[in-house]
Design a protein around this motif. Sequence first.
Motif, PDB file in Angstrom:
ATOM      1  N   LEU A   1       0.784  -1.179   0.068  1.00 43.13           N
ATOM      2  CA  LEU A   1       0.020   0.033  -0.058  1.00 43.13           C
ATOM      3  C   LEU A   1       1.007   1.223  -0.069  1.00 43.13           C
ATOM      4  CD1 LEU A   1      -2.779  -1.290   2.459  1.00 43.13           C
ATOM      5  CD2 LEU A   1      -2.800  -0.856  -0.022  1.00 43.13           C
ATOM      6  N   ALA A   2       1.923   1.343   0.635  1.00 39.30           N
ATOM      7  CA  ALA A   2       2.741   2.304   0.654  1.00 39.30           C
ATOM      8  C   ALA A   2       3.336   2.695  -0.522  1.00 39.30           C
ATOM      9  CB  ALA A   2       3.932   2.210   1.867  1.00 39.30           C
TER      10      ALA A   2
ATOM     11  N   GLY B   1      17.352   1.132  -8.311  1.00 40.58           N
ATOM     12  CA  GLY B   1      16.497   1.234  -7.018  1.00 40.58           C
ATOM     13  C   GLY B   1      14.992   1.946  -7.304  1.00 40.58           C
ATOM     14  N   LYS B   2      14.489   1.840  -8.449  1.00 40.94           N
ATOM     15  CA  LYS B   2      13.256   2.599  -8.777  1.00 40.94           C
ATOM     16  C   LYS B   2      12.296   0.997  -8.283  1.00 40.94           C
ATOM     17  CE  LYS B   2      14.506   6.422  -9.245  1.00 40.94           C
ATOM     18  NZ  LYS B   2      14.471   7.336  -7.960  1.00 40.94           N
ATOM     19  N   ILE B   3      11.207   1.268  -7.971  1.00 39.11           N
ATOM     20  CA  ILE B   3      10.462   0.377  -7.595  1.00 39.11           C
ATOM     21  C   ILE B   3       9.027   0.296  -8.263  1.00 39.11           C
ATOM     22  CG2 ILE B   3       9.166  -1.003  -5.557  1.00 39.11           C
ATOM     23  CD1 ILE B   3      11.221   0.426  -3.675  1.00 39.11           C
ATOM     24  N   TYR B   4       8.506  -0.566  -8.916  1.00 40.16           N
ATOM     25  CA  TYR B   4       7.203  -0.401  -9.539  1.00 40.16           C
ATOM     26  C   TYR B   4       6.095  -1.731  -9.154  1.00 40.16           C
ATOM     27  CZ  TYR B   4      10.114   2.635 -12.497  1.00 40.16           C
ATOM     28  OH  TYR B   4      10.898   3.697 -12.717  1.00 40.16           O
ATOM     29  N   LEU B   5       5.088  -1.535  -9.114  1.00 39.37           N
ATOM     30  CA  LEU B   5       4.249  -2.516  -8.736  1.00 39.37           C
ATOM     31  C   LEU B   5       3.991  -3.339 -10.151  1.00 39.37           C
ATOM     32  CD1 LEU B   5       1.441  -0.925  -6.461  1.00 39.37           C
ATOM     33  CD2 LEU B   5       3.339  -2.726  -5.860  1.00 39.37           C
ATOM     34  N   THR B   6       3.825  -4.774 -10.055  1.00 42.01           N
ATOM     35  CA  THR B   6       3.587  -5.551 -11.085  1.00 42.01           C
ATOM     36  C   THR B   6       1.982  -5.295 -11.297  1.00 42.01           C
ATOM     37  OG1 THR B   6       3.167  -7.279 -10.016  1.00 42.01           O
ATOM     38  CG2 THR B   6       5.215  -7.132 -11.125  1.00 42.01           C
ATOM     39  N   ASP B   7       1.198  -5.820 -12.250  1.00 38.04           N
ATOM     40  CA  ASP B   7      -0.075  -5.496 -12.667  1.00 38.04           C
ATOM     41  C   ASP B   7      -0.835  -6.529 -11.329  1.00 38.04           C
ATOM     42  OD1 ASP B   7      -0.073  -4.423 -14.942  1.00 38.04           O
ATOM     43  OD2 ASP B   7      -0.236  -6.383 -16.021  1.00 38.04           O
ATOM     44  N   SER B   8      -0.160  -7.671 -11.011  1.00 38.20           N
ATOM     45  CA  SER B   8      -0.944  -8.455  -9.772  1.00 38.20           C
ATOM     46  C   SER B   8      -0.788  -7.439  -8.416  1.00 38.20           C
ATOM     47  CB  SER B   8      -0.522  -9.863  -9.713  1.00 38.20           C
ATOM     48  OG  SER B   8       1.184  -9.895  -9.806  1.00 38.20           O
TER      49      SER B   8
ATOM     50  N   PHE C   1      -0.405  -4.259  -8.276  1.00 36.96           N
ATOM     51  CA  PHE C   1      -1.225  -3.160  -8.249  1.00 36.96           C
ATOM     52  C   PHE C   1      -2.710  -3.420  -8.056  1.00 36.96           C
ATOM     53  CE2 PHE C   1      -4.045  -0.293 -10.781  1.00 36.96           C
ATOM     54  CZ  PHE C   1      -3.543   0.938 -10.137  1.00 36.96           C
ATOM     55  N   LEU C   2      -3.221  -4.420  -8.469  1.00 37.93           N
ATOM     56  CA  LEU C   2      -4.498  -4.952  -8.487  1.00 37.93           C
ATOM     57  C   LEU C   2      -4.677  -5.340  -6.825  1.00 37.93           C
ATOM     58  CD1 LEU C   2      -5.173  -7.277 -11.368  1.00 37.93           C
ATOM     59  CD2 LEU C   2      -6.120  -4.849 -11.095  1.00 37.93           C
ATOM     60  N   LEU C   3      -3.785  -6.090  -6.317  1.00 33.93           N
ATOM     61  CA  LEU C   3      -3.828  -6.322  -4.873  1.00 33.93           C
ATOM     62  C   LEU C   3      -3.977  -5.158  -3.997  1.00 33.93           C
ATOM     63  CD1 LEU C   3      -3.893  -8.683  -2.849  1.00 33.93           C
ATOM     64  CD2 LEU C   3      -1.705  -8.599  -2.687  1.00 33.93           C
TER      65      LEU C   3
END
Length: 74
Positions: A12-13, A59-66, A68-70
């Motif tokens: 969430l953060a 060091g850049k962080i990205y959410l995957t599709d799963s 992001f959905l979660l």
Amino acid sequence: MDFTAAHLRYLLAIYELGRAAPDVGAAEVAKVLHVSRPSVTRMLALLMDRGLLVRERYGKIYLTDSGFLLAKEF
């Protein structure tokens, strides 16, 4: 997959930080959650193993599709 409250806090953060600015770094996550950078690094490794996020070279962080959905669900 089972997720602990800690997993979800980190997701969430990252989700919230990503909405404000596309490039999220571990230092920002540590600051927002009031935890150490090594704690963030360990949790990011766990979340990467579960396919919820990607951490790029600088060091850049990205959410995957799963991921992001979660995060969006919560």
